[in-house]
Design a protein around this motif. Structure first.
Motif, PDB file in Angstrom:
ATOM      1  N   VAL B  17       8.155   6.937  -7.926  1.00 12.00           N
ATOM      2  CA  VAL B  17       6.876   7.480  -7.807  1.00 12.00           C
ATOM      3  C   VAL B  17       5.587   6.852  -7.707  1.00 12.00           C
ATOM      4  N   THR B  18       5.066   6.129  -8.822  1.00 10.88           N
ATOM      5  CA  THR B  18       3.812   5.536  -8.552  1.00 10.88           C
ATOM      6  C   THR B  18       3.958   4.105  -7.580  1.00 10.88           C
ATOM      7  N   ASP B  19       4.991   3.549  -7.621  1.00  8.77           N
ATOM      8  CA  ASP B  19       5.021   2.348  -6.472  1.00  8.77           C
ATOM      9  C   ASP B  19       4.993   2.668  -5.172  1.00  8.77           C
ATOM     10  N   ALA B  20       5.502   3.996  -4.981  1.00  3.70           N
ATOM     11  CA  ALA B  20       5.555   4.735  -3.222  1.00  3.70           C
ATOM     12  C   ALA B  20       3.943   5.015  -3.147  1.00  3.70           C
ATOM     13  N   ALA B  21       3.357   5.542  -4.189  1.00  2.00           N
ATOM     14  CA  ALA B  21       2.160   6.002  -3.857  1.00  2.00           C
ATOM     15  C   ALA B  21       1.255   4.888  -3.796  1.00  2.00           C
ATOM     16  N   HIS B  22       1.392   3.664  -4.478  1.00  2.00           N
ATOM     17  CA  HIS B  22       0.562   2.508  -4.415  1.00  2.00           C
ATOM     18  C   HIS B  22       0.661   1.915  -2.885  1.00  2.00           C
ATOM     19  N   VAL B  23       1.877   1.817  -2.286  1.00  7.08           N
ATOM     20  CA  VAL B  23       2.183   1.414  -1.180  1.00  7.08           C
ATOM     21  C   VAL B  23       1.495   2.384  -0.020  1.00  7.08           C
ATOM     22  N   PHE B  24       1.570   3.552  -0.071  1.00  4.32           N
ATOM     23  CA  PHE B  24       1.096   4.449   0.847  1.00  4.32           C
ATOM     24  C   PHE B  24      -0.656   4.441   0.814  1.00  4.32           C
ATOM     25  N   ARG B  25      -1.047   4.102  -0.474  1.00  2.00           N
ATOM     26  CA  ARG B  25      -2.515   3.965  -0.392  1.00  2.00           C
ATOM     27  C   ARG B  25      -2.927   2.425   0.344  1.00  2.00           C
ATOM     28  N   ALA B  26      -2.093   1.455   0.020  1.00  2.00           N
ATOM     29  CA  ALA B  26      -2.256   0.401   0.811  1.00  2.00           C
ATOM     30  C   ALA B  26      -2.166   0.298   2.128  1.00  2.00           C
ATOM     31  N   ALA B  27      -1.223   1.163   2.693  1.00  2.00           N
ATOM     32  CA  ALA B  27      -1.014   1.426   4.069  1.00  2.00           C
ATOM     33  C   ALA B  27      -2.290   2.034   4.461  1.00  2.00           C
ATOM     34  N   LEU B  28      -2.869   2.903   4.139  1.00  3.60           N
ATOM     35  CA  LEU B  28      -3.769   3.505   4.535  1.00  3.60           C
ATOM     36  C   LEU B  28      -5.224   2.718   4.573  1.00  3.60           C
ATOM     37  N   LYS B  29      -5.190   1.987   3.435  1.00  2.00           N
ATOM     38  CA  LYS B  29      -6.315   0.897   3.485  1.00  2.00           C
ATOM     39  C   LYS B  29      -6.462   0.071   4.655  1.00  2.00           C
ATOM     40  N   ALA B  30      -5.044  -0.452   5.027  1.00  2.00           N
ATOM     41  CA  ALA B  30      -4.735  -1.362   5.904  1.00  2.00           C
ATOM     42  C   ALA B  30      -5.193  -0.857   7.355  1.00  2.00           C
ATOM     43  N   MET B  31      -4.688   0.394   7.385  1.00  2.00           N
ATOM     44  CA  MET B  31      -5.089   1.069   8.876  1.00  2.00           C
ATOM     45  C   MET B  31      -6.379   1.212   9.115  1.00  2.00           C
ATOM     46  N   SER B  32      -7.163   1.708   7.753  1.00  2.00           N
ATOM     47  CA  SER B  32      -8.585   2.054   7.964  1.00  2.00           C
ATOM     48  C   SER B  32      -9.544   0.794   8.116  1.00  2.00           C
ATOM     49  N   GLU B  33      -8.958  -0.357   7.667  1.00  2.00           N
ATOM     50  CA  GLU B  33      -9.813  -1.350   7.706  1.00  2.00           C
ATOM     51  C   GLU B  33      -8.945  -2.617   8.453  1.00  2.00           C
ATOM     52  N   PRO B  34      -8.866  -2.467   9.587  1.00  2.00           N
ATOM     53  CA  PRO B  34      -8.060  -3.324  10.572  1.00  2.00           C
ATOM     54  C   PRO B  34      -8.367  -4.849  10.056  1.00  2.00           C
ATOM     55  N   GLY B  35      -7.528  -5.710  10.242  1.00  2.00           N
ATOM     56  CA  GLY B  35      -7.669  -7.303  10.203  1.00  2.00           C
ATOM     57  C   GLY B  35      -7.949  -7.707   8.661  1.00  2.00           C
ATOM     58  N   GLN B  36      -8.151  -6.549   7.504  1.00  2.00           N
ATOM     59  CA  GLN B  36      -8.113  -7.076   6.277  1.00  2.00           C
ATOM     60  C   GLN B  36      -6.553  -7.122   5.877  1.00  2.00           C
ATOM     61  N   SER B  37      -6.570  -8.454   4.917  1.00  2.00           N
ATOM     62  CA  SER B  37      -5.339  -8.455   4.245  1.00  2.00           C
ATOM     63  C   SER B  37      -5.272  -7.906   2.980  1.00  2.00           C
ATOM     64  N   HIS B  38      -4.257  -7.115   2.700  1.00  2.00           N
ATOM     65  CA  HIS B  38      -3.924  -6.545   1.267  1.00  2.00           C
ATOM     66  C   HIS B  38      -2.788  -7.069   0.671  1.00  2.00           C
ATOM     67  N   GLU B  39      -2.784  -7.375  -0.440  1.00  2.00           N
ATOM     68  CA  GLU B  39      -1.529  -7.620  -1.362  1.00  2.00           C
ATOM     69  C   GLU B  39      -1.055  -6.475  -2.114  1.00  2.00           C
ATOM     70  N   LEU B  40       0.529  -6.456  -1.902  1.00  2.00           N
ATOM     71  CA  LEU B  40       0.997  -5.171  -2.838  1.00  2.00           C
ATOM     72  C   LEU B  40       1.572  -5.644  -3.926  1.00  2.00           C
ATOM     73  N   ALA B  41       1.520  -5.064  -4.858  1.00  2.00           N
ATOM     74  CA  ALA B  41       2.037  -5.639  -6.489  1.00  2.00           C
ATOM     75  C   ALA B  41       3.371  -5.733  -6.434  1.00  2.00           C
ATOM     76  N   SER B  42       4.261  -4.482  -6.268  1.00  2.00           N
ATOM     77  CA  SER B  42       5.392  -4.512  -6.375  1.00  2.00           C
ATOM     78  C   SER B  42       6.212  -4.383  -5.116  1.00  2.00           C
ATOM     79  N   THR B  43       6.812  -5.460  -4.753  1.00  2.00           N
ATOM     80  CA  THR B  43       7.697  -5.498  -3.554  1.00  2.00           C
ATOM     81  C   THR B  43       9.080  -6.031  -4.039  1.00  2.00           C
ATOM     82  N   PRO B  44      10.285  -4.875  -3.538  1.00  2.00           N
ATOM     83  CA  PRO B  44      11.470  -5.455  -3.654  1.00  2.00           C
ATOM     84  C   PRO B  44      11.966  -6.076  -2.324  1.00  2.00           C
ATOM     85  N   GLU B  45      13.097  -6.969  -2.327  1.00  2.00           N
ATOM     86  CA  GLU B  45      13.423  -7.544  -1.060  1.00  2.00           C
ATOM     87  C   GLU B  45      14.934  -7.329  -0.724  1.00  2.00           C
ATOM     88  N   PHE B  46      15.145  -6.912   0.199  1.00  2.00           N
ATOM     89  CA  PHE B  46      16.505  -6.288   0.733  1.00  2.00           C
ATOM     90  C   PHE B  46      16.886  -7.334   1.722  1.00  2.00           C
TER      91      PHE B  46
END
Lengths: 157, 207
Positions: B17-46
């Motif tokens: 729940v929390t991790d998905a909310a953080h990713v969603f927040r980062a996605a919104l921030k990335a789209m509202s500040e184009p060109g700015q790089s954002h780092e995600l804290a929790s990233t699984p790899e498939f």
């Protein structure tokens, strides 16, 4: 007549049986196995989470399905060091129970399956059956039989 | 007895729940500040897909978002994990995709991705483009909503990609794009105007 159950492979039926036993086990009966279940390294593929599941039923098991209501369900998926993936679905909100049941399901698919069945599943099953028998005995004391001259179900005969 | 499908499953978010909310927040921030790089804290790899792209899929994909995976990134383990964790339908047709995952090479060709329609521009495909890094490419100047004057971005992408994007960008229609590299995320919404900086203009003057 072949029923749904006749078409299921025996190993799937065995797994259904132990998943049923684990889900119905009392958490107090399951806790003594905690250290053994968590002995090896394991990974939470889906950490225990609680949600609602819609329960549907058919009147007399034949009519159109209807929504009986929602129940609280906790589920969990783990992968153990043998790369066996164990699943659990538990009624209620006990996350420890869900995790232990999923771990047990994983171990039961591994190489030491027989040992786990003898040591844990059979014991849990015996406990569940004795609890059921106790409850049935307690109910039987207050049972009332109604005798009527005419009963609806005789009409069909 | 463990099935082939089961053996491919890997852990998703540690705290869904929390991790998905953080990713969603980062996605919104990335789209509202184009060109700015954002780092995600929790990233699984498939399987074949690096961190930020996986995290975006886990955060954004659900049963209502058909996902298209490019041939170069496609892997049975990736499909198994997406089916398990997101329960999202997979589509073989670019036009039907709500989310599409591809790499930088494949981004030269954006044919058939849905740019939306005049009545519903929001139904467009959102692209997730997985890159080796978010810099080291040709320098560009980005302008538009969310950028105060201009932002210098140098994504390692071929010129064909920018031509393809321009061809599909007729506001309000267009493609919204997330660029990902390892755990980093950058947004490029359809509203951003991009311009290639002439190398000559910025190179030190030859003697």
């Amino acid at each position: 007549m072949t029923s749904y159950h006749d078409n299921i492979a025996p190993e799937i039926r065995a797994r259904q049986q132990w998943m049923y036993t684990l889900a119905h086990a009392d958490i107090a009966d399951l806790m003594p196995f905690e250290t053994q279940l968590k002995a090896g390294p394991y990974q939470l593929i889906r950490p225990p989470e609680t949600g609602m599941a819609l329960v549907r039923g058919r009147m007399g098991a034949t009519g159109a399905p209807f929504n009986l209501g929602e129940m609280t369900v906790t589920r969990c998926v783990v992968k153990n060091d043998e790369a066996c993936v164990g699943y659990s679905y538990i009624a209620g909100r006990d996350k420890t129970h869900a995790e232990l049941a999923a771990l047990a399901d994983a171990h039961l698919q591994g190489a030491r399956r027989h040992a786990w069945v003898c040591r844990m599943v059979e014991l849990l099953d015996a406990r569940r059956q004795s609890r059921r028998a106790e409850a049935a005995a307690a109910c039987a004391g207050t049972r009332v039989d109604f005798f009527t001259l005419l009963r609806g179900e005789d009409d069909a005969a | 007895m463990a099935g082939k499908y089961d053996a491919m499953l890997e852990a998703g978010f540690g705290d869904p729940v929390t991790d998905a909310a953080h990713v969603f927040r980062a996605a919104l921030k990335a789209m509202s500040e184009p060109g700015q790089s954002h780092e995600l804290a929790s990233t699984p790899e498939f399987a074949t897909l690096p961190g930020a792209a996986c995290a975006l899929l886990l955060g954004l994909a659900d049963a209502n978002t058909p996902v298209w995976i490019s041939p170069r990134l496609d892997h049975p383990a990736l499909r198994a994990n997406l089916a398990f964790h997101c329960n999202c339908p997979m589509t073989a047709h670019r036009r039907e995709a709500a989310l599409a995952v591809l790499d930088g090479e494949e981004a030269r060709d954006l044919r058939e991705f849905n740019a939306g329609e005049a009545r519903r521009p929001d139904l467009s495909t959102t692209l997730i483009i997985s890159l080796p890094a978010l810099e080291s490419g040709a320098p560009m100047s980005w302008r538009g909503p969310g950028i105060s004057r201009e932002r210098r971005v140098s994504l390692p992408l071929a010129a064909e990609f920018w031509e393809e994007r321009a061809r599909r960008n007729a506001f309000p229609l267009g493609l919204d794009i997330f660029f990902t590299a390892n755990r980093h995320l950058m947004g490029l919404p359809r509203t951003t105007r991009t311009e290639r900086l002439e190398p000559a203009r910025h190179a030190p003057l030859a003697a």
